[in-house]
Design an enzyme around this catalytic site. Structure first.
Site, PDB file in Angstrom:
ATOM      1  N   GLY A 154      -5.503 -92.734  12.745  1.00  0.00           N
ATOM      2  CA  GLY A 154      -6.882 -92.558  12.295  1.00  0.00           C
ATOM      3  C   GLY A 154      -7.545 -93.866  11.941  1.00  0.00           C
ATOM      4  CE  LYS A 210     -20.401 -92.435   5.567  1.00  0.00           C
ATOM      5  NZ  LYS A 210     -19.451 -93.530   5.363  1.00  0.00           N
ATOM      6  CG  HIS A 265     -41.706 -73.357  10.103  1.00  0.00           C
ATOM      7  ND1 HIS A 265     -42.118 -74.541   9.517  1.00  0.00           N
ATOM      8  CD2 HIS A 265     -42.095 -72.344   9.267  1.00  0.00           C
ATOM      9  CE1 HIS A 265     -42.749 -74.249   8.389  1.00  0.00           C
ATOM     10  NE2 HIS A 265     -42.749 -72.933   8.213  1.00  0.00           N
TER      11      HIS A 265
END
Length: 460
Positions: free
Chosen positions: A40, A52, A439
């Site tokens: 990784g 994160k 929307h």
């Protein structure tokens, strides 16, 4: 010494390396992957993913604190308590889950993974110092995918209270006071996260602006938010002295000397190709400023030797390395491929987030039209209670082809792939304007920015 042979040897198990190895193996290429650390690479283990995760924890805690301090959008809670060690453990579990996934991918793909340090004998043979002894791997093709390492500052060597990003993410206790040297995306992301968790953060930057690669209108919302989080920002400033025992950092700011007492110093002033100890001096590789030069097929100046990711010139981004890994895997497997991408998207996970694709204002050589739609007129942003920022489109004036899209605001990282698709597909602003956007969503800001050029905005 044990000898191994393969058609493809990948050195480095980060995003570019493991993608290259897995893809090649699934196309029938006998592949060996050598990784000195954990599968990784930096991104998964000590970079993108844990940072994160920490940013998310920080956002949750900061929201709870604001809800406790007089309420927020009708919600009031008791004063939250942060268990930093437990939060770090949660982040580590997420990393471990993803790392196990990479290991499983290698196994399913048929990649032989060798744990150890690689060193080039020549362009076709590599020695690997592993836990079980020295291996000699002979390969028809070799890929260098060893990533990058953080830059140290003179007088601030990493260790003790001086941290690189990996050290900051490995902390078991929250520092009461944190100095961050460098206002690039890593410094801003981690500095903001620690401030939201409760640290008193000071960011010291040598340039006149934060994120100096971007224009001021794009970074201004982030700078405003730094003040909201209580972060002290010192621009035009350079560190001149560090007294580790006293925890005293001295810096020059606009000609005046200032002294800052801090519990830790996070240095985030850049990264360099990670090629030390690899023996690249044994190879006839063409280099530029420490980076390995490659062509559009990721080939180096030595036949059969490829390089991808942060060791090559270009943006140090995991997704660029992955795309390059795909190219090399296809070529080694006998398929045509090459770098024909128009753009590489970039995201700063600051608060608010910044997403950039393609050209920025001032970069094109041709005449352009720029339109910008603010989130304060976007229904979804209003419902989220976060209307800071905008979406901006840069299009060529003569044919309206989109050359660049930038955004700053809540959750714009999730819009960036759509921005990139518009540029890669060669879309015009009329194509975006003619596409119905759901929307209420943040993506409607892209539609409105396109309508501003194609005809008129509906809500502008």
């Amino acid at each position: 010494m044990t000898d191994l042979e393969c058609r493809l040897l990948v050195i480095g198990g980060g995003p570019g390396g493991y993608v290259c190895a897995s893809r090649a193996a699934r196309m029938g290429v006998d592949t060996i992957l050598v990784e000195a650390g954990r599968l990784g690479g930096t991104c998964l283990n000590i970079g993108c993913i844990p940072s994160k995760a920490l940013i998310h924890v920080a956002a949750l805690f900061d929201t709870a604190r604001r809800q406790a301090a007089g309420g927020m959008q009708g919600i009031s809670v008791a004063e939250p308590v942060l268990d930093f060690a437990a939060a770090q453990e949660d982040c580590a579990e997420k990393v471990a889950t993803l790392r196990a996934g990479v290991g499983g991918l290698m196994e399913r793909s048929g990649v032989k993974v060798v744990q150890g340090h690689a060193w080039f004998r020549d362009g076709k043979s590599v020695e690997v110092e592993s836990e079980t002894g020295t291996l000699l791997v002979r390969a028809e093709n070799v890929v260098i995918a060893t990533g990058a390492r953080p830059v140290e500052l003179p007088g601030l060597p990493f260790g003790g209270k001086v941290l690189d990003s990996a050290g900051a993410l490995a902390l078991t206790e929250l520092p009461e006071r944190l100095a961050v040297v460098g206002a690039g995306y890593i410094g801003l992301e981690l500095g903001t996260a620690f401030a939201r968790l409760g640290s008193a953060v000071t960011i010291i930057e040598a340039a006149a602006r934060i994120l100096p690669q971007y224009d001021d209108s794009l970074t201004r919302p982030v700078r405003r938010r730094l003040g909201d989080f209580g972060i002290a920002l010192e621009l035009n400033s350079n560190v001149t002295d560090w007294q580790a025992r006293e925890g005293r950092l001295t810096f020059q700011s606009d000609g005046a000397e200032q002294v800052l007492e801090t519990d830790a110093v996070l240095v985030t002033v850049g990264r360099l190709p990670n090629l030390d100890g690899l023996g690249v001096g044994e190879l006839a590789l063409r280099m530029t400023d420490g980076f390995i030069e490659i062509d559009e097929h990721c080939r180096t100046s030595m036949r059969g030797v490829y390089a991808i990711g942060d060791v090559t010139p270009g943006e140090m981004l995991a997704h660029r390395a992955m795309a390059q890994g795909e190219i090399v895997a296809d070529i080694v497997a006998g398929h045509a491929n090459g770098w024909d991408r128009t753009c590489v998207p970039a995201v700063c996970f600051t608060d608010p987030e910044i997403a950039v694709v393609g050209l920025l204002p001032g970069e094109p050589s041709e005449e352009t039209v720029v339109s910008q739609f603010a989130f304060r007129a976007n229904g979804r942003a209003v419902t989220l209670g976060d209307t800071e920022g905008f979406v901006r489109i840069l299009a060529r004036k003569r044919d309206h082809v989109i050359l660049g899209i930038q955004a700053v605001g809540p959750g714009v990282s999730e819009l960036v792939s759509g921005f990139a698709l518009a540029i890669e597909a060669g879309l015009r602003v009329e194509d975006i304007a003619a596409t119905i956007h759901a929307h209420p969503t943040l993506s409607e800001a892209l539609l409105e920015a396109a309508l501003m050029q194609a005809s008129m905005a509906n809500h502008g």
